[in-house]
Scaffold this motif. Structure first.
Motif, PDB file in Angstrom:
ATOM      1  N   UNK A 199       4.834   4.053  -1.672  1.00  0.00           N
ATOM      2  CA  UNK A 199       5.253   2.608  -0.990  1.00  0.00           C
ATOM      3  C   UNK A 199       6.479   2.669   0.101  1.00  0.00           C
ATOM      4  N   UNK A 200       5.486   1.747   0.787  1.00  0.00           N
ATOM      5  CA  UNK A 200       7.060   1.760   1.947  1.00  0.00           C
ATOM      6  C   UNK A 200       8.451   1.349   1.257  1.00  0.00           C
ATOM      7  N   UNK A 201       8.450   0.932  -0.013  1.00  0.00           N
ATOM      8  CA  UNK A 201      10.222   0.493   0.084  1.00  0.00           C
ATOM      9  C   UNK A 201      10.570   1.243  -1.165  1.00  0.00           C
ATOM     10  N   UNK A 202       9.589   2.295  -1.529  1.00  0.00           N
ATOM     11  CA  UNK A 202       9.937   3.911  -1.837  1.00  0.00           C
ATOM     12  C   UNK A 202      10.892   4.801  -0.811  1.00  0.00           C
ATOM     13  N   UNK A 203      11.160   4.452   0.852  1.00  0.00           N
ATOM     14  CA  UNK A 203      11.051   5.848   1.797  1.00  0.00           C
ATOM     15  C   UNK A 203      12.218   5.420   2.167  1.00  0.00           C
ATOM     16  N   UNK A 221       9.993   5.903   6.569  1.00  0.00           N
ATOM     17  CA  UNK A 221       8.501   4.872   6.812  1.00  0.00           C
ATOM     18  C   UNK A 221       8.099   5.147   8.250  1.00  0.00           C
ATOM     19  N   UNK A 222       8.761   5.074   9.278  1.00  0.00           N
ATOM     20  CA  UNK A 222       8.642   5.174  10.448  1.00  0.00           C
ATOM     21  C   UNK A 222       8.161   6.636  11.559  1.00  0.00           C
ATOM     22  N   UNK A 223       7.757   7.982   9.877  1.00  0.00           N
ATOM     23  CA  UNK A 223       7.350   8.436   9.873  1.00  0.00           C
ATOM     24  C   UNK A 223       5.835   8.041  10.058  1.00  0.00           C
ATOM     25  N   UNK A 224       5.994   7.772   8.777  1.00  0.00           N
ATOM     26  CA  UNK A 224       4.456   7.420   8.292  1.00  0.00           C
ATOM     27  C   UNK A 224       3.654   6.473   9.540  1.00  0.00           C
ATOM     28  N   UNK A 245       0.547  -0.758  -0.199  1.00  0.00           N
ATOM     29  CA  UNK A 245       0.125   0.309   0.341  1.00  0.00           C
ATOM     30  C   UNK A 245       0.679   1.291  -0.119  1.00  0.00           C
ATOM     31  N   UNK A 246       0.537   2.414  -0.497  1.00  0.00           N
ATOM     32  CA  UNK A 246       1.109   3.600  -1.083  1.00  0.00           C
ATOM     33  C   UNK A 246       0.606   4.069   0.972  1.00  0.00           C
ATOM     34  N   UNK A 247       1.735   4.724   1.403  1.00  0.00           N
ATOM     35  CA  UNK A 247       2.112   5.676   2.766  1.00  0.00           C
ATOM     36  C   UNK A 247       0.545   6.641   2.921  1.00  0.00           C
ATOM     37  N   UNK A 248      -0.421   6.889   1.964  1.00  0.00           N
ATOM     38  CA  UNK A 248      -1.578   7.075   2.062  1.00  0.00           C
ATOM     39  C   UNK A 248      -2.770   6.103   2.669  1.00  0.00           C
ATOM     40  N   UNK A 249      -2.522   5.079   1.751  1.00  0.00           N
ATOM     41  CA  UNK A 249      -2.997   4.563   1.834  1.00  0.00           C
ATOM     42  C   UNK A 249      -3.100   3.563   3.628  1.00  0.00           C
TER      43      UNK A 249
END
Lengths: 402, 228
Positions: B139-143, B148-151, B99-103
């Motif tokens: 998506x998480x893999x792009x962060x 990721x922890x901020x998301x 899923x995307x960060x938003x999702x």
């Protein structure tokens, strides 16, 4: 929005494990494809059968000579003769068409070509009863019949068998058992009825056949053309009454003829097709259930693999119901996709089969809806247990699952 | 009082043996506190977090959250409380990879039954708060790990929970990124967010205002920290 989330999650899970999903759905695909193919073949065959029955023109009964038994001892055939047909034709109570016929095999020659042809003695009305249409030339008349004229009408394939063309033969003489007959007409192609092919046959007036070719007044059969709204039982009773009187059969004596109602045969054939379809549907149903077990198995694997995800979803507030829904939707979706793929495969197979058999494609919508519904139910049924396992997972434990 | 526990006990059955993880914890936390729970592994700090995070129920004792007894609620009632009252941040981020960060941030709102449009607005707002407005569709893999922890923090905050739980939130991050995350927690606390940190690192615990040390299922010390 939760349903949307579940569907999205299911699609992404099926896509991520593409090969595994396909293999899991394979039994569902094969099962659905089998059911749909068989139902489609059955349905198309029925359409073809209906078309060939329509080709017969009006509904037809056929009277055949039969063995007559007295005290259990067979006393041979008691023939149907031309006079029997005349007696039937004299009856004006019914609006029927009496079409007596005799047939036999004779040598047919044209120039140097030489075939063994099925010669049929017909009345003009016989062509109408059988629904034969003239392609070139004309059909012989009642007058030519009464005059025992040496005229002949050919089935559409006969010119080819005589290594010539219809145009070459029309109004020419051909030799039938050494006597020359004038070709006055050639029929349109009628197509095989399954037990004989009228396109291969030759047709002469009945009295010509009786006196000049076969030397007998014995008939092969009598076709009785009746309209579709006729009371068939009443017609059969009248035929029996007239023929028993002509054949001098007393009360209690057995008939020396039998009457076939061809539409009964098509009913039988339809029944047989129905039984066959039910049988295959049953086998395919078993395949779907086996497929369902496969789906259950893979869903259990999926639940184990995604324990951490389930733990997280629960930590974020997912109730047991929403976790259950997510996994059931995944199982149902997997089965529905399998069902749709099966239908696509079946349809391609059917088009192939139908183009070979020269049938018309026919597929009842109810079969498609029914098979997808059944696939969905299989997914629902076999998805419940894995989904319950997922829903019952302890969030604290599953969050730390490795 | 936001959190108030009385004689909290937790026993596990391991084979024929009974393991007592918590032996009677009495803990009170006020709204707006920034609290660390420390202790070595096996001390019972994770069990304590599970119970006050409503992931688990105590064997005995009572637990009141926002003046409501939650220690005897059913699974689904606890799920609702987790959804609305508690936000979790984990050591390994626990983002849904596909899923995307938003999702990911929207997920708690979905379980809360929010309308989609409202959920998108709320999720974008909170992603802005953690400084990731421009990463919504990644998506998480792009962060990076910090992102990721901020998301994950945004996801924990999106339902405006009473308590933010962070279980070793810097454990998988390098020290620079870790201190950035700690700064973010500090800022959130200054804005009034109650935060409970579970950690075994003194450095991290020092950043909070109150440090509780757990040992063998009991509170060993409870110290106000005025260094910061």
């Amino acid at each position: 929005m939760l349903v949307e989330e579940s569907i999205k999650s299911a699609i992404s899970s099926i896509k991520t494990n593409g090969v595994r999903s396909f293999l899991t759905a394979l039994a569902i695909i094969i099962g659905t494809a089998a059911v749909i193919t068989v139902i489609g073949i059955g349905s198309s065959a029925e359409k073809a059968l209906e078309a060939s029955i329509d080709d017969l023109g009006p509904r037809t009964l056929s009277i055949f000579p039969s063995q007559r038994k007295r005290g259990g001892i067979s006393s041979g055939y008691n023939p149907l003769v031309i006079k029997d047909a005349e007696a039937l034709a004299k009856n004006k109570e019914h609006d029927w068409m009496i079409a007596p016929a005799m047939s036999g095999n004779r040598q047919v020659k044209f120039n140097n070509s030489n075939i063994s042809g099925d010669i049929n003695g017909y009345l003009p009305i016989n062509f109408k009863v059988r629904g034969f249409d003239i392609g070139q030339g004309r059909i012989f008349t009642e007058k030519e019949n009464l005059g025992r004229k040496k005229v002949i009408v050919l089935g559409s394939k006969v010119p080819g068998e005589l290594k010539t063309s219809a145009n070459q033969l029309l109004n020419k003489d051909i030799l039938v058992a050494g006597t020359s007959y004038k070709v006055i007409g050639i029929l349109k192609e009628e197509g095989s009825t399954g037990w004989q092919n009228p396109d291969d046959d030759l047709y002469v007036p009945l009295l010509t056949a009786s006196q000049r070719i076969f030397g007998t007044d014995r008939l092969g059969w009598i076709n009785v053309g009746i309209s579709n709204d006729t009371n068939v039982d009443y017609v059969m009773m009248t035929i029996e009454e007239i023929l028993r009187q002509k054949h001098d059969i007393g009360p209690g004596g057995d008939n020396d003829f039998r009457i076939n109602d061809w539409s009964q045969y098509s009913d039988l054939r339809r029944q047989a097709t129905g039984i066959f379809t039910a049988l295959i549907a049953g086998i395919a149903g078993i395949s779907l259930i086996v497929g369902g077990i496969g789906v259950m198995n893979i869903m259990l694997v999926s639940v184990t693999e995604r324990t951490r995800e389930i733990g997280l979803r629960k930590a974020l507030g997912a109730t047991q119901k929403s976790i259950m829904m997510q996994f059931i939707i995944e199982a149902v979706l997997l089965c529905i996709l399998g069902g749709i793929l099966g239908i696509i495969i079946a349809t391609s197979l059917l088009f192939l089969f139908i183009s070979i058999n020269d049938w018309v494609f026919s597929m009842p919508l109810s079969a498609i809806i029914g098979s997808i519904t059944f696939s969905a139910l299989v997914g629902l049924f076999f998805g419940i247990w894995p989904a319950r396992r997922a829903a019952k997972l302890d969030p604290a434990v599953s969050l730390r699952y490795e | 009082m936001l959190i108030s526990t009385q004689n909290l006990e937790k026993k596990y059955q391991v084979g024929s043996e009974t393991v007592v993880a918590l032996k009677g914890i009495n803990l009170s936390v006020k709204k707006g506190e920034f609290l660390s729970i420390m202790g070595p592994s096996g001390s019972g700090k994770t069990t304590l977090m599970n119970i006050i995070g409503c992931l688990d129920s105590p064997s005995s004792g009572s637990y009141m959250l926002n003046n409501k007894t939650v220690s005897d609620l059913s699974d689904d009632e606890l799920a609702k409380i987790r959804n609305s009252e508690i936000g979790f941040v984990f050591q390994s981020f626990h983002l849904l990879a596909r899923n995307t960060a938003l999702d990911n941030v929207m997920l708690p709102l979905k379980y809360a039954g929010k309308q989609k449009a409202e959920a998108i607005t709320l999720a974008k707002d909170v992603l802005g708060q953690v400084g990731l407005s421009d990463r919504c569709s990644h998506s998480p893999s792009e962060l990076s790990g910090g992102q990721q922890q901020r998301v994950a923090i945004a996801r924990a905050l999106v339902n405006k929970p009473s308590i933010l739980f962070a279980d070793e939130p810097t454990g998988n991050l390098d020290s620079k990124t870790g201190s950035e995350i700690m700064k973010l927690f500090k800022k959130l606390n200054e804005e009034g967010q109650t935060i409970i940190l579970i950690t075994h690192e003194d450095e991290i615990a020092k950043k909070s205002k109150r440090v509780i040390t757990i040992m063998d299922g009991l509170i060993e010390s409870d110290v106000e920290n005025n260094d910061e």
